[in-house]
Design a protein around this motif. Structure first.
Motif, PDB file in Angstrom:
ATOM      1  N   ASN A   1       0.747  -1.515  -0.194  1.00 35.20           N
ATOM      2  CA  ASN A   1      -0.083   0.065   0.039  1.00 35.20           C
ATOM      3  C   ASN A   1       0.874   1.007   0.186  1.00 35.20           C
ATOM      4  O   ASN A   1       0.256   2.366  -0.309  1.00 35.20           O
ATOM      5  CB  ASN A   1      -0.511   0.009   1.121  1.00 35.20           C
ATOM      6  CG  ASN A   1      -1.975  -0.512   1.092  1.00 35.20           C
ATOM      7  OD1 ASN A   1      -2.654  -1.356  -0.549  1.00 35.20           O
ATOM      8  ND2 ASN A   1      -2.757  -1.475   1.749  1.00 35.20           N
ATOM      9  N   LEU A   2       2.073   0.611   0.188  1.00 39.09           N
ATOM     10  CA  LEU A   2       3.230   2.604   0.523  1.00 39.09           C
ATOM     11  C   LEU A   2       3.633   1.993  -0.561  1.00 39.09           C
ATOM     12  O   LEU A   2       4.006   3.561  -1.094  1.00 39.09           O
ATOM     13  CB  LEU A   2       4.109   1.895   1.137  1.00 39.09           C
ATOM     14  CG  LEU A   2       3.670   2.234   2.462  1.00 39.09           C
ATOM     15  CD1 LEU A   2       4.711   2.032   3.621  1.00 39.09           C
ATOM     16  CD2 LEU A   2       2.865   3.518   3.323  1.00 39.09           C
TER      17      LEU A   2
ATOM     18  N   GLU B 235       2.495   2.864  -3.880  1.00 39.33           N
ATOM     19  CA  GLU B 235       1.948   4.074  -4.390  1.00 39.33           C
ATOM     20  C   GLU B 235       2.835   5.134  -4.450  1.00 39.33           C
ATOM     21  O   GLU B 235       2.844   6.229  -5.652  1.00 39.33           O
ATOM     22  CB  GLU B 235       0.822   3.690  -4.431  1.00 39.33           C
ATOM     23  CG  GLU B 235      -0.611   4.936  -4.175  1.00 39.33           C
ATOM     24  CD  GLU B 235      -0.014   6.319  -3.280  1.00 39.33           C
ATOM     25  OE1 GLU B 235      -0.368   6.871  -3.652  1.00 39.33           O
ATOM     26  OE2 GLU B 235      -0.271   5.421  -2.512  1.00 39.33           O
TER      27      GLU B 235
ATOM     28  N   ARG C  33       3.958   9.305  -7.419  1.00 37.50           N
ATOM     29  CA  ARG C  33       3.619  10.655  -6.850  1.00 37.50           C
ATOM     30  C   ARG C  33       3.722  11.642  -7.973  1.00 37.50           C
ATOM     31  O   ARG C  33       5.194  11.685  -7.771  1.00 37.50           O
ATOM     32  CB  ARG C  33       2.779  10.634  -5.228  1.00 37.50           C
ATOM     33  CG  ARG C  33       1.307   9.561  -5.028  1.00 37.50           C
ATOM     34  CD  ARG C  33       1.533  10.303  -3.451  1.00 37.50           C
ATOM     35  NE  ARG C  33       0.851   9.152  -3.270  1.00 37.50           N
ATOM     36  CZ  ARG C  33      -0.069   9.582  -1.459  1.00 37.50           C
ATOM     37  NH1 ARG C  33       0.617  10.880  -0.880  1.00 37.50           N
ATOM     38  NH2 ARG C  33      -0.352   8.642  -0.737  1.00 37.50           N
ATOM     39  N   PRO C  34       3.669  12.648  -7.633  1.00 37.26           N
ATOM     40  CA  PRO C  34       4.009  14.023  -8.060  1.00 37.26           C
ATOM     41  C   PRO C  34       5.048  14.227  -7.108  1.00 37.26           C
ATOM     42  O   PRO C  34       6.108  14.574  -7.781  1.00 37.26           O
ATOM     43  CB  PRO C  34       3.287  15.079  -8.590  1.00 37.26           C
ATOM     44  CG  PRO C  34       1.805  14.031  -8.883  1.00 37.26           C
ATOM     45  CD  PRO C  34       2.077  12.799  -7.953  1.00 37.26           C
ATOM     46  N   VAL C  35       4.458  13.903  -6.059  1.00 38.07           N
ATOM     47  CA  VAL C  35       4.924  14.377  -4.539  1.00 38.07           C
ATOM     48  C   VAL C  35       5.537  13.285  -3.876  1.00 38.07           C
ATOM     49  O   VAL C  35       4.785  11.972  -3.468  1.00 38.07           O
ATOM     50  CB  VAL C  35       4.508  15.878  -3.864  1.00 38.07           C
ATOM     51  CG1 VAL C  35       5.473  15.795  -2.696  1.00 38.07           C
ATOM     52  CG2 VAL C  35       4.215  16.757  -4.288  1.00 38.07           C
TER      53      VAL C  35
ATOM     54  N   LYS D 233       6.558  11.731  -1.262  1.00 34.75           N
ATOM     55  CA  LYS D 233       6.562  11.665   0.151  1.00 34.75           C
ATOM     56  C   LYS D 233       5.585  12.055   1.048  1.00 34.75           C
ATOM     57  O   LYS D 233       4.523  12.533   0.867  1.00 34.75           O
ATOM     58  CB  LYS D 233       7.504  13.091   0.435  1.00 34.75           C
ATOM     59  CG  LYS D 233       8.495  13.463   1.263  1.00 34.75           C
ATOM     60  CD  LYS D 233       8.875  15.040   1.593  1.00 34.75           C
ATOM     61  CE  LYS D 233       9.932  14.878   2.804  1.00 34.75           C
ATOM     62  NZ  LYS D 233      11.527  14.247   2.537  1.00 34.75           N
ATOM     63  N   VAL D 234       5.428  11.435   2.458  1.00 40.33           N
ATOM     64  CA  VAL D 234       4.868  11.249   2.710  1.00 40.33           C
ATOM     65  C   VAL D 234       4.578  11.931   4.178  1.00 40.33           C
ATOM     66  O   VAL D 234       5.788  12.264   5.128  1.00 40.33           O
ATOM     67  CB  VAL D 234       3.810  10.167   3.190  1.00 40.33           C
ATOM     68  CG1 VAL D 234       3.056  10.029   1.428  1.00 40.33           C
ATOM     69  CG2 VAL D 234       4.231   9.066   3.356  1.00 40.33           C
ATOM     70  N   PRO D 235       3.920  12.597   4.785  1.00 44.83           N
ATOM     71  CA  PRO D 235       4.019  13.148   6.331  1.00 44.83           C
ATOM     72  C   PRO D 235       4.648  12.252   7.671  1.00 44.83           C
ATOM     73  O   PRO D 235       4.478  12.558   9.045  1.00 44.83           O
ATOM     74  CB  PRO D 235       3.561  14.239   6.615  1.00 44.83           C
ATOM     75  CG  PRO D 235       2.295  14.176   5.951  1.00 44.83           C
ATOM     76  CD  PRO D 235       2.396  12.808   5.512  1.00 44.83           C
ATOM     77  N   ALA D 236       4.455  11.086   6.793  1.00 41.07           N
ATOM     78  CA  ALA D 236       3.779   9.654   8.629  1.00 41.07           C
ATOM     79  C   ALA D 236       5.015  10.265   9.645  1.00 41.07           C
ATOM     80  O   ALA D 236       4.689  10.026  11.090  1.00 41.07           O
ATOM     81  CB  ALA D 236       3.795   8.452   8.077  1.00 41.07           C
TER      82      ALA D 236
ATOM     83  N   LEU E 202       8.856   8.915   4.006  1.00 37.11           N
ATOM     84  CA  LEU E 202       8.017   8.877   4.757  1.00 37.11           C
ATOM     85  C   LEU E 202       8.513  10.679   6.068  1.00 37.11           C
ATOM     86  O   LEU E 202       8.180  10.329   7.089  1.00 37.11           O
ATOM     87  CB  LEU E 202       8.844   8.044   5.884  1.00 37.11           C
ATOM     88  CG  LEU E 202       7.721   6.145   5.023  1.00 37.11           C
ATOM     89  CD1 LEU E 202       8.194   5.411   5.974  1.00 37.11           C
ATOM     90  CD2 LEU E 202       6.041   6.501   5.217  1.00 37.11           C
TER      91      LEU E 202
END
Lengths: 180, 310
Positions: free
Chosen positions: B28-29, B31, B35-37, B39-42, B70
């Motif tokens: 699930n990560l 994907e 993405r265009p960005v 990075k996620v803030p987790a 992350l």
């Protein structure tokens, strides 16, 4: 047994969602795509898209957003939330978006969803549609399309049940177990 | 949901449930990489220490990218440029890093058991990124994810691991994890490179790769360490390539839908020919992409929570 009250039947839910679809079309937003917030915002977004299709004869695209990686309480929760799949099968920058969720409460989920959406591009606009607004906002967030607005006590729980996730369609108001 | 283990030191410690949670989270990560960005803030505000006391390009950059995707910060030390070269002890180095408040340490070392030892000395979780000839758990997890994506199952699959089984931590972690998840495992290599007690892993041993390749759904080639030639474990690279190398000729005996894995770095023309490494059966580069996803899953699951229950 904790007390529970039936807030909406399946028929009432359907009529409400139909009304929301009509309002979206009246506002001229029929070209917008829908993004459901997991878990229950997703089947609701599909439900809304079916009504939009009946009015406009065109089924809007539906994306699915998991907001767990954007939560503001990740360093506080006891257990790491399970990450589910996010699927946005369209270019966000080219679209207006209607975010769909079941219950609007503190507004923190919507804040997280907005941050997540922006990572996919720069949408033309983002509107919010919720089936139930139960109050108790902790952030300056409001919905453009609200199915039902109700006053709740802090220890009450609004349970939106959907065929896809819970086996039936209804909305319940429950007293919280831990408060008893 | 959380893992049953605080540290990832050996695949032995992981339950089937842990493995399922890691792989589901990784899937699930994945994907995010598209993405265009990206990075996620987790893991914003978390510090991951990358302690590579042995050279590494792939694993180290994979952990680094995973941490960055992350939003965690990374602190890197390696043998060459560190005080280790100036005579500081391992424990002193780690204690100094710990004083900078990392939330998780990734450790690679040429000696077996170092990550285990360090996990008892520090307050944060530790991931073993390869220790001596012992284990390389994240490699086995990413291999498992790669196989699962290709074959949609693990149970009942026949996996052939070919090469230096004796000195390979990749082979050891894979044998244990694949057996745990219900696969049938065969190993093959020169007799000098098959450990004496290998049957304890429940694997079948072959010395002729032509016997196991026709049965294999998955062929996992191991890198032959060139310096082993000097140890007298095999006569020459040419002879090794002739008997244990994967090439067009040996692949003629393989199943049509067999997939080929290699943990890298590849010695083209030794354990695998360039043609096969770049051919339709090869999923070597998918392994690299999946490696980032698996490491993101571990970092997320291991350092996202307050460690109060431990």
């Amino acid at each position: 047994m904790p007390e529970q009250k039936l807030l909406m039947t399946e028929a009432q839910m359907d009529k409400t969602i139909q009304g929301m679809a009509q309002k979206i079309v009246d506002d001229g937003l029929q070209e917008a795509v829908l993004v459901g917030i997991k878990t229950r915002g997703v089947p609701l977004a599909h439900w809304l898209s079916r009504h939009l299709a009946q009015i406009t004869r065109k089924t809007p695209k539906v994306g699915e957003l998991d907001i767990n990686l954007y939560r503001d309480d990740l360093s506080e929760v006891a257990e790491q939330p399970v990450v589910n799949k996010t699927e946005i099968p369209f270019d966000v920058s080219a679209c207006g978006i209607v975010l769909v969720d079941d219950v609007l409460y503190t507004g923190r989920t919507i804040r997280a969803a907005l941050d997540a959406l922006i990572d996919f591009g720069r949408p033309k606009f983002v509107k919010l549609a919720v089936l139930v607004d139960r109050g108790w906002r902790e952030l300056p967030i409001q919905a453009e399309y609200t199915g039902k607005r109700i006053e709740t006590k802090a220890d009450e729980v609004i349970k939106v049940m959907l065929q896809e996730t819970d086996g039936k369609n209804e909305v319940l108001l429950k007293e919280h177990f831990s408060k008893r | 949901m959380s893992l049953s283990q605080r540290h990832i030191l050996s695949v032995n410690d992981l339950t089937q449930k842990d493995v399922a949670l890691i792989l589901k989270t990784a899937e699930n990560l994945e994907e995010i990489a598209h993405r265009p960005v990206k990075k996620v803030p987790a893991l914003r505000g978390k510090l991951i220490g990358l302690c590579f006391f042995e050279n590494s390009t792939r694993t180290r950059s994979s952990f680094e990218v995973a941490a960055k995707r992350l939003s965690a910060d990374t602190l890197s030390i390696s043998t060459g440029g560190s005080s280790i070269a100036k005579g500081e002890t391992l424990l002193d180095t780690i204690k100094n890093i710990e004083a900078m408040q990392p939330d998780l340490l990734v450790v690679r070392h040429a000696s077996s058991g170092v990550p285990q030892f360090l996990s008892k000395q520090v307050a944060c979780p530790v991931i073993n990124a390869g220790d001596g000839s012992h284990e390389h758990p994240t490699q086995a997890l990413l291999d498992l994810m790669t196989i699962l994506k290709e074959k949609k199952k693990i149970k009942g699959l026949h996996v052939a691991i070919i090469g230096d089984i004796l000195n390979s931590r990749v082979a050891r972690s894979n044998m244990i994890l694949l057996k745990k998840m219900g696969a049938k495992v065969s190993v093959a290599g020169p007799a000098t490179m098959i450990p004496a007690e290998v049957e304890q892993y429940g694997v079948e041993v072959a010395h002729d790769i032509k016997k196991i390749i026709p049965k294999a759904d998955v062929i996992m080639m191991l890198r032959i360490q060139r310096e082993r030639e000097a140890d007298g474990l095999f006569p020459s690279l040419r002879e090794y390539a002739r008997f244990f190398g994967l090439n067009r000729e040996t692949m003629r005996h393989a199943k049509k839908d067999a997939v080929i894995l290699h943990p890298g770095p590849v010695n083209r023309g030794v354990e695998i020919s360039a043609e096969v490494a770049d051919g339709p059966h090869s999923v070597i580069l998918d392994q690299v992409s999946n490696g980032v996803a698996v490491r993101m899953a571990l970092l997320y699951l291991m350092c996202g929570v307050k460690q109060m229950s431990f």
